[in-house]
Write an enzyme that holds these catalytic residues in place. Sequence first.
Site, PDB file in Angstrom:
ATOM      1  N   GLY A  98      32.321  30.947   8.435  1.00 42.10           N
ATOM      2  CA  GLY A  98      32.294  30.667   9.857  1.00 42.10           C
ATOM      3  C   GLY A  98      32.263  29.173  10.078  1.00 42.10           C
ATOM      4  CE1 TYR A  99      36.196  26.125   9.262  1.00 42.87           C
ATOM      5  CE2 TYR A  99      36.480  28.446   9.729  1.00 42.87           C
ATOM      6  CZ  TYR A  99      36.778  27.337   8.974  1.00 42.87           C
ATOM      7  OH  TYR A  99      37.649  27.443   7.930  1.00 42.87           O
ATOM      8  CG  LEU A 100      28.109  24.810  11.448  1.00 40.89           C
ATOM      9  CD1 LEU A 100      27.253  23.639  10.992  1.00 40.89           C
ATOM     10  CD2 LEU A 100      27.241  26.043  11.608  1.00 40.89           C
TER      11      LEU A 100
END
Length: 158
Positions: free
Chosen positions: A29-31
């Site tokens: 996932g991407y922050l």
Amino acid sequence: MAEEIERKFLLLNEDWRGAVQRSVAFAQGYLLGARQASVRVRIEGEQANLNIKGVTLGVRRAEYEYPIPLADAREMLDTLCEGPLIEKTRHYVEHQGHTWEIDEFHGDNAGLRVAEIELAHEDEPFARPGWLGAEVSGEARYYNVMLVKHPYREWRDE
């Protein structure tokens, strides 16, 4: 500065499957909120990393990667990352002195398969396997960070 030189390609067929040496399940996932870089949390099998990549399109980008505790990665994926998460199986295929990483996506990106090769320099020659299709290195929609915002399942409606 740490750099990654990577080229991305589509696949013509499934002939690569017979050459797979190993496969690993990924969840990443991407922050939220990163603008000058993609900040990724990735679980690869039973290992976890925090990865920061420059947002430049193309084959050369700044890249930094650090191991983090697996429990922390799971918590970050659940609480700090944009959804949907990227779920994929990475298959490793050796071909004439290079390792190809073939990502077979699942979930909202099911049906997408992309082959990647990391090179020492941009002009490094490499043998093209017969199953390799068109290069998509400069096409933003094939970057994992973009697949979160615009999953492959939505492409069919375009």
